[in-house]
Design an enzyme around this catalytic site. Structure first.
Site, PDB file in Angstrom:
ATOM      1  N   ASN A 160       0.815  -1.228   0.000  1.00 13.95           N
ATOM      2  CA  ASN A 160       0.000   0.000   0.000  1.00 13.95           C
ATOM      3  C   ASN A 160       0.847   1.276   0.000  1.00 13.95           C
ATOM      4  O   ASN A 160       0.489   2.270  -0.619  1.00 13.95           O
ATOM      5  CB  ASN A 160      -1.019  -0.016   1.135  1.00 13.95           C
ATOM      6  CG  ASN A 160      -0.392  -0.065   2.493  1.00 13.95           C
ATOM      7  OD1 ASN A 160       0.741  -0.538   2.645  1.00 13.95           O
ATOM      8  ND2 ASN A 160      -1.104   0.407   3.489  1.00 13.95           N
ATOM      9  N   GLU A 258       4.896  -4.296  12.096  1.00 16.24           N
ATOM     10  CA  GLU A 258       3.923  -3.212  11.900  1.00 16.24           C
ATOM     11  C   GLU A 258       2.748  -3.827  11.167  1.00 16.24           C
ATOM     12  O   GLU A 258       2.833  -4.101   9.971  1.00 16.24           O
ATOM     13  CB  GLU A 258       4.537  -2.093  11.038  1.00 16.24           C
ATOM     14  CG  GLU A 258       5.665  -1.343  11.683  1.00 16.24           C
ATOM     15  CD  GLU A 258       5.206  -0.445  12.818  1.00 16.24           C
ATOM     16  OE1 GLU A 258       4.009  -0.133  12.911  1.00 16.24           O
ATOM     17  OE2 GLU A 258       6.067  -0.075  13.628  1.00 16.24           O
ATOM     18  N   CYS A 292      -3.098   1.531   6.533  1.00 16.52           N
ATOM     19  CA  CYS A 292      -3.164   0.801   7.807  1.00 16.52           C
ATOM     20  C   CYS A 292      -3.817   1.656   8.895  1.00 16.52           C
ATOM     21  O   CYS A 292      -4.496   1.147   9.772  1.00 16.52           O
ATOM     22  CB  CYS A 292      -1.777   0.360   8.234  1.00 16.52           C
ATOM     23  SG  CYS A 292      -0.612   1.719   8.267  1.00 16.52           S
ATOM     24  N   GLU A 470       8.567   2.143  14.500  1.00 19.31           N
ATOM     25  CA  GLU A 470       9.400   2.690  13.428  1.00 19.31           C
ATOM     26  C   GLU A 470       9.447   4.195  13.625  1.00 19.31           C
ATOM     27  O   GLU A 470       8.684   4.757  14.422  1.00 19.31           O
ATOM     28  CB  GLU A 470       8.817   2.328  12.063  1.00 19.31           C
ATOM     29  CG  GLU A 470       8.835   0.825  11.848  1.00 19.31           C
ATOM     30  CD  GLU A 470       8.712   0.386  10.409  1.00 19.31           C
ATOM     31  OE1 GLU A 470       7.615   0.548   9.848  1.00 19.31           O
ATOM     32  OE2 GLU A 470       9.700  -0.131   9.849  1.00 19.31           O
TER      33      GLU A 470
END
Ligand code: NAD
Length: 499
Positions: A160, A258, A292, A470
């Site tokens: 994505n 993630e 997300c 992250e």
């Protein structure tokens, strides 16, 4: 093929030990444009042996120690050089990303700017001290904790935000002094191939960055079952994350995950109406909901809900869906027919669960879009927490609406998810806003904003949204081991086992 002449994609093979090589077994894969299903490029498809070679190259580059021994400020110079090269190739990479993912060119440009920003941000961390002095109470002891590179990293990204997600891994891994094997999604590998071409041009030493391409079952699994990897940094779906964590457990390999999200957007009655409608629409329908952190669950105060939903439905029906490459499109197709089929199945499920469809729920009627993977922005009203469309990540343009009466009920709904990636709050009352922000169990909370982030702030999830962070200094720490060095400068006989 449309990308045949693209200089950044001159090689579409694998990049191992500083060389572009063909996949050993001659495997290839067609990459298609989801706007019309045409083939835009053919790339190499690695097998187990190719992955083994790439990991071996990263392992021997790490063992040689030259990259990890290079001063961090010099490694930062490479990051700046990569950022400069990205800037020079910004338009070409944005076009590649749009043709590969379907997102609008405007979004691709924003992504590339964010990628550049992340390389520049991590370059600034080179000056930060990697050493912490510790007082042991004994003046003769020089005690300090030092940060060292964790070693060989497997970097696995989704489709994505292909380049953005990969840059969140490569930039800190390089700065930390690690070596790595990157695997983009097999659906959208092209922008990562372009980035690796620029990393090569920037002169990053051979073996430090390696690239393999291919699907999860063969290439991803080969990368995550080997004991030769010290860290697996993965961004993708929860089911894949579970598999990876299980594989990693075999060799006690560190994982950073993630994963997905089912993100609430809570609108209080005092929220300014127009900005709240605007933010809810953008929060859920950007990139056709394939985000997300998309705000897929609207949780709205019952006193304003009817008007709010009516306005959302009116505005959603006006969103211009079309090819990402066309500047008049406000959102593009889904990434693939498979992804659209998944979204269609969720819409059918929502209807069967008794939710009220108030917008979308079908493909666009425009015959010009018939060959692409398009789906209209869709809104379901009258949803409740027991519905699967409220609990599961649909990863498409679907908004569900739940109503609440009290602040406590809004918080309870907002936290009623197995995930915990991101949440939004809209209210004119800053005290309440801060109180609700602290009560929500999500990795990012936006108060009167939605979707923004900065490379300097950690990103990641609570609960099933993942493990680790992250971005920010925490994102660098994932790529480091911390070693305590206890140095006694005046050793004496202790006599514990005296004669
Ligand atoms: P995915 O899990 O299907 O694939 C992600 C990557 O994992 C791909 O490169 C794929 O080839 C690889 N893979 C698949 N099976 C594997 C296996 N068995 N072993 C090793 N690797 C394997 O996810 P996707 O469909 O590409 O991406 C969508 C998902 O990513 C969504 O759930 C989304 O929420 C999540 N995502 C999360 C974030 C975040 O920051 N938390 C960001 C973007 C996307």
């Amino acid at each position: 093929m449309i990308l045949d002449e693209e200089p950044l994609l001159r090689s579409r093979g694998l990049y191992i030990d500083g060389h572009w090589v063909r996949a050993g077994a001659g495997g290839t894969r067609e990459i298609t444009d989801p706007a019309d299903d045409t083939v835009i490029a053919v790339v190499d498809e690695a097998d187990h042996d190719d992955v083994r070679s790439a990991v071996a190259a990263a392992r021997s580059a790490f063992a040689a120690g030259r990259w990890s021994a290079t001063p961090a400020t010099e490694r930062a110079d490479y990051l700046v050089r990569i950022a400069d090269l990205l800037e020079q190739n910004r338009d070409a990479i944005a076009r590649i990303e749009t043709l590969d993912t379907g997102k609008t060119l405007r979004e691709s440009h924003i992504d590339i700017d964010d990628v550049i920003a992340v390389f520049r941000y991590y370059a600034t961390l080179a000056e930060a001290s990697t050493e912490r002095r510790v007082d042991t109470g004994n003046p003769a002891v020089l005690s300090r904790v030092v940060a060292e590179p964790i070693g060989v990293c497997a970097l696995i990204a989704p489709w994505n935000y292909p380049l953005l997600q990969m840059s969140w891994k490569i930039a800190p891994a390089l700065l930390a002094g690690c070596t790595m094997v990157a695997k983009p999604s097999e659906v959208t590998p092209l922008s990562t191939v372009a980035l690796v071409a620029l990393i090569d041009r920037a002169g990053v030493p051979a073996g430090v960055v390696n690239l393999v391409q291919g699907g999860g079952e063969v290439v991803g699994s080969a990368l995550t079952t080997t004991p030769e990897v010290d860290l697996i940094s993965f961004t993708g779906g929860a089911a894949t994350g579970t598999k990876i964590a299980r594989n990693a457990a075999e060799h006690i390999t560190k994982v950073a995950l993630e994963l997905g999200g089912k993100n609430p957007h809570i609108v209080f009655a005092d929220a300014e109406f127009d900005t709240a409608v605007d933010a809810v629409l953008t929060g859920v329908f950007l990139h056709s909901g394939q985000v997300c952190s998309a705000g897929t669950r609207l949780i709205v105060h019952e006193s304003v809900a009817d008007d709010f939903v009516a306005e959302l439905a009116r505005r959603a029906a006006r969103i211009r869906v079309g090819p990402g490459i066309d500047p008049s499109s406000r959102t593009g197709p889904l990434v693939s027919r498979q992804q659209r089929a998944k979204v269609e199945a969720y819409v059918a499920l929502g209807i069967s669960e008794g939710a009220t469809l108030v917008a979308g729920g079908k493909r666009p009627a425009d015959p010009a879009l018939a060959h692409g993977s398009y789906y209209l922005p869709t809104i379901f009203d009258n949803c409740h927490r027991d519905m699967r469309i409220v609990q599961e990540e649909t990863f498409g343009p679907i908004l569900t609406v739940e109503r609440f009466a009290t602040e406590d009920a809004a918080i309870a709904l907002g936290n009623d998810t197995a995930y915990g990636l991101a949440a939004g709050i809209r209210t004119a009352d800053p005290v309440r806003g801060e109180r609700v922000a602290r009560a929500l169990r999500h990795g990012t909370v936006w108060l009167n904003d939605f979707g923004y982030y900065t490379p300097a702030a950690e990103w990641g999830g609570f609960g099933r949204s993942g493990i680790g962070r992250e971005l920010g200094p925490g994102g660098l720490a994932e790529y480091q081991e911390h070693k305590h060095i206890w140095h006694n400068t005046a050793p004496t006989v202790e006599g514990w086992f005296a004669d």
